[in-house]
Design a protein around this motif. Structure first.
Motif, mmCIF file in Angstrom:
data_model
loop_
_atom_site.group_PDB
_atom_site.id
_atom_site.type_symbol
_atom_site.label_atom_id
_atom_site.label_comp_id
_atom_site.label_asym_id
_atom_site.label_seq_id
_atom_site.Cartn_x
_atom_site.Cartn_y
_atom_site.Cartn_z
ATOM 1 N N LYS A 229 -16.792 32.899 102.913
ATOM 2 C CA LYS A 229 -17.284 31.590 102.422
ATOM 3 C C LYS A 229 -17.545 31.777 101.004
ATOM 4 O O LYS A 229 -17.136 30.820 100.321
ATOM 5 N N ALA A 233 -15.563 30.058 97.781
ATOM 6 C CA ALA A 233 -16.237 29.261 96.659
ATOM 7 C C ALA A 233 -16.081 29.686 95.333
ATOM 8 O O ALA A 233 -15.693 29.153 94.268
ATOM 9 N N THR A 236 -12.411 28.439 94.411
ATOM 10 C CA THR A 236 -12.544 27.089 93.831
ATOM 11 C C THR A 236 -12.959 26.839 92.451
ATOM 12 O O THR A 236 -12.330 26.146 91.869
ATOM 13 N N GLU A 237 -14.042 27.803 92.258
ATOM 14 C CA GLU A 237 -14.469 27.943 90.841
ATOM 15 C C GLU A 237 -13.198 28.395 90.023
ATOM 16 O O GLU A 237 -13.153 27.721 88.952
#
Length: 265
Positions: A229, A233, A236-237
Motif C-alpha cells: 500500500k 502511494a 502515485t506521488e
C-alpha cells in the motif's frame, strides 16, 4: 437419609455439566487470539490481491514516464546545443577577421607605443630629480615619435571600433532568439528541483518494496499489505512529479522552437 442418597446422582450430573461448560469456555477463550490473527492475515491477503493490479500497473507507468522524460530531456539538450552553435556562428567569419586585424594592429604598434610611453615617464622622472638636460632630451625623443604614436593609436582605435560595432550588430541579430531562450535557465532549475523530489520519493518507495518483499518471505500478510500500500502511494506521488517535470520539459521544447524560428539567416 434416603432423600440425600437420591440427590447424589443429580448433583454429580450437574457438576459434570458445569465442568464441560468451563472446559468449552476455556478452549474458546484460548482460540480467540488465534482466530483474530487468522482474520487479520486473511484481510492482509485480500488487500494484497486488491492492490496487486495497481502495484504492477504503477510500476509500468513509472518506468514508461521516466523514459519519456529522459528522452525529451535528451532531445531538448541536443536542440539547445544546436541553437547555441547557430548563435555563435552569426557573423563569425567577419568577427574573426576584425579581431585578427585588431590584434595584429596592436601587436604592430606595441613597441612604438611602449617606447613613447617610456620616454614620457623618463622625462617626468628627470624633471622631478632636477635634471633638466635629461628631461629635455627625453622630451625631444618623445616628441619626435609623437606623430607616429598618434597615428598608431588612431589605427588601433579604428580597428577596435570596427570590431565592437560588428559584435554589437551580431548581438542585435541574435537577440530575438536569445530572448526566446531566456526562460530555459529558470525551467531547468525547476526541473532539477522536481527530479530531486522524484529521487526522494523513489528512495521511500524502495524502502516500502523491501518491507513488502521481506514480509512476503516471512509469511506476514499484514505487513506485506502495508508495504504494498505504501509503495503504491509513493509511485502515485512519483507519477505526479514526473508529469510536472514533463510539462516543464515541454515548455523548454516550445522555447527552443520559438528560438529556432528567430535565428538570423
Amino acid at each position: 437419609m434416603e432423600m440425600i442418597e437420591m440427590n447424589i446422582p443429580s448433583m454429580t450430573s450437574r457438576i459434570r455439566s458445569l465442568t464441560v461448560l468451563l472446559v468449552i469456555l476455556a478452549v474458546l477463550s484460548g482460540n480467540a487470539p488465534r482466530a483474530a490473527a487468522a482474520s487479520d492475515w486473511d484481510e492482509g491477503l485480500d488487500q494484497i490481491n486488491d492492490l496487486y493490479g495497481s502495484y504492477i500497473s504503477l510500476q509500468a507507468f513509472v518506468k514508461a514516464e521516466s523514459k519519456r522524460n529522459q528522452e525529451l530531456r535528451k532531445q531538448n539538450t541536443a536542440d539547445l546545443a544546436a541553437v547555441n552553435v547557430r548563435l555563435q556562428a552569426t557573423d563569425k567569419s567577419l568577427l574573426s577577421l576584425l579581431k585578427s586585424e585588431a590584434d595584429a594592429t596592436r601587436k604592430k604598434h606595441a613597441a612604438l607605443l611602449e617606447q613613447y610611453a617610456s620616454l614620457g615617464k623618463q622625462a617626468a622622472a628627470a624633471r622631478k630629480a632636477g635634471n633638466l638636460k635629461s628631461a629635455t632630451s627625453f622630451d625631444l625623443k618623445r616628441n619626435k615619435l609623437k606623430a607616429a604614436a598618434t597615428a598608431a593609436r588612431v589605427e588601433i582605435k579604428s580597428k577596435n571600433t570596427a570590431l565592437t560595432e560588428a559584435t554589437s550588430a551580431a548581438a542585435a541579430k541574435n537577440k530575438p532568439a536569445k530572448d526566446a531562450l531566456s526562460p530555459v535557465s529558470g525551467l531547468r532549475k525547476q526541473i532539477t528541483a522536481g527530479n530531486k523530489q522524484i529521487s526522494e520519493a523513489q528512495a521511500l518507495r524502495s524502502e516500502a518494496d523491501k518491507q513488502y518483499k521481506a514480509a512476503v518471505k516471512a509469511g506476514d500478510a499484514v505487513t506485506a499489505a502495508a508495504g504494498m500500500k505504501l509503495s503504491c502511494a509513493r509511485m502515485t506521488e512519483i507519477r505526479t512529479y514526473l508529469q510536472q517535470v514533463y510539462v516543464l520539459e515541454q515548455k523548454i521544447t516550445a522555447a527552443l522552437r520559438l528560438a529556432e524560428s528567430r535565428l538570423p539567416e
